[in-house]
Design an enzyme around this catalytic site. Sequence first.
Site, PDB file in Angstrom:
ATOM      1  N   HIS A 154       2.181  19.135  41.126  1.00 52.03           N
ATOM      2  CA  HIS A 154       3.467  18.452  40.935  1.00 52.03           C
ATOM      3  C   HIS A 154       3.341  17.128  40.207  1.00 52.03           C
ATOM      4  O   HIS A 154       4.343  16.538  39.807  1.00 52.03           O
ATOM      5  CB  HIS A 154       4.158  18.243  42.273  1.00 52.03           C
TER       6      HIS A 154
ATOM      7  N   GLU B 144      12.556   8.331  33.311  1.00 52.31           N
ATOM      8  CA  GLU B 144      11.814   7.997  32.091  1.00 52.31           C
ATOM      9  C   GLU B 144      12.444   8.609  30.851  1.00 52.31           C
ATOM     10  O   GLU B 144      12.941   9.735  30.889  1.00 52.31           O
ATOM     11  CB  GLU B 144      10.366   8.522  32.190  1.00 52.31           C
TER      12      GLU B 144
ATOM     13  N   GLY C  96       5.295  15.336  36.574  1.00 59.74           N
ATOM     14  CA  GLY C  96       5.458  13.922  36.265  1.00 59.74           C
ATOM     15  C   GLY C  96       4.116  13.216  36.407  1.00 59.74           C
ATOM     16  O   GLY C  96       3.451  13.354  37.426  1.00 59.74           O
TER      17      GLY C  96
ATOM     18  N   HIS D 290       9.279   7.222  42.559  1.00 59.03           N
ATOM     19  CA  HIS D 290      10.469   7.734  41.874  1.00 59.03           C
ATOM     20  C   HIS D 290      10.750   6.947  40.593  1.00 59.03           C
ATOM     21  O   HIS D 290      10.513   5.746  40.536  1.00 59.03           O
ATOM     22  CB  HIS D 290      11.683   7.670  42.809  1.00 59.03           C
TER      23      HIS D 290
END
Length: 477
Positions: free
Chosen positions: A400, A207, A374, A204
């Site tokens: 993902h 950013e 991400g 997690h």
Amino acid sequence: MSTRYPLIHESEYSWRIDPSGKMRVPAIIYADETLIREMDDKVFEQLCNVASLPGIVQAAYAMPDAHWGYGFPIGGVAAFDPDEGGIVSAGGVGFDISCGVRALRTGVSIDEIEPVKKQLADALFRHVPVGVGSTGRIHLNDKGMQAMLRGGAQWAVEQGFGDPADLEHIEERGCMRGAVPEEVSERARTRQQDEMGTLGSGNHYLEVQRVAEIYDQRIATAFGLKENDAVVFIHCGSRGLGHQIGTEFLKYMVLAAGKHGIDLPDRELACAPINSELGQSYLGAMRAGINCALANRQIITHLTREVFAEVVPMADLTLLFDVSHNTCKVEEHLVEGRQRKLYVHRKGATRAFGPGNREIPETLRAAGQPVLIGGSMGTESHILAGSVEGAGLSFNSACHGAGRAMSRHQATKRWRGRALVDELADRGILIRSPSMRGVAEEAPGAYKNVRAVVDAAEKAGLAHKVARMEPRVCIKG
DNA sequence: ATGTTC
């Protein structure tokens, strides 16, 4: 390349394992040859196990970032039909229920961030709780917990976290229907009562990134993105609550498998019929977990806006989109010419609806659903858009993230967190983390090449590339 | 992922 599994190279970017043994449907993996070669055999084994579960429809799918997970592979997609004995699986959703990513536009270019980058990194790190067991400024009593589990991001907005306009840009418009807070155990609620608005740990992060490259000008414009824009990515989930729900229901599902007449190929694949008391209980609890994650990301968005208001006052943070990548959702899909209501499990996989889908906010509908990918710490992230053809490929699902290529343990043996932070700082990427061990576990080298993953997703037709971002500041769990 | 082995 797997030697134990007969992979049929179906097309340049898709591979198939035909049913054998207990498999009811084929397994299909979307990847290029390099990604396939680097995939652990365990991914294929787990996918074949998923393909043998009751009521599975069409195929068990793996995205290009797939890796070995608990029961289901991470990067796995499987849909089940309740009218054919279909099941719901706690392991098929994952422990971090509704873990996901949201992307915020900032309205400023990276040039306005760079002079205050250090202050921004420090302020975000001070203001957004991060790390194992982190707690926030919100303390929920029973009534508040119940309202949060029912209301999700809508509840958070009502509490003063963020703007009502945010809700339109969240899956389910910020509130998952069908949540049953009463199905969430006392222990799960207790674990969560002080954890709202916290990032957590593991992969997690929060950013601040620069839009480094635009691949599709038309869609980027529709998404409000242009080169050199500063954007914010928030990646987190349902914290202790989701984990506790997952742990408890996994146990119940293992115990009840015999009663339901389910022969589990792997204990970790514990599941219950959708049309059973236990299946319905899990769905009610899981949907409450989804609301917890949606509320959590909404509160963190508010905290982020508070920091930007101090450090970059000309910025105006607007929500592009919020996607969850650990869910089971009821969706209509066309299968063999028939529209069917299916329970689509996406574990480490992003929903990717194509242009025109009514679930997409009106302003973005013509462009397709934003698909937020991400990358790992210090590497790039991507924004894609759902495609029309994705409907026929994997129930409108895409990858993902980069996907792990190495275990956390291996990573800590190979890298030192401090050295990584210094190395990234030399490249202008500021990392702030309470855990140097956590940083080592998340070393970029422990992940697959995210660009190869995204390219494979696009070439397989799962989604369409829109923009590439590079990190400047990373608050890391 | 996770009050990082209830």
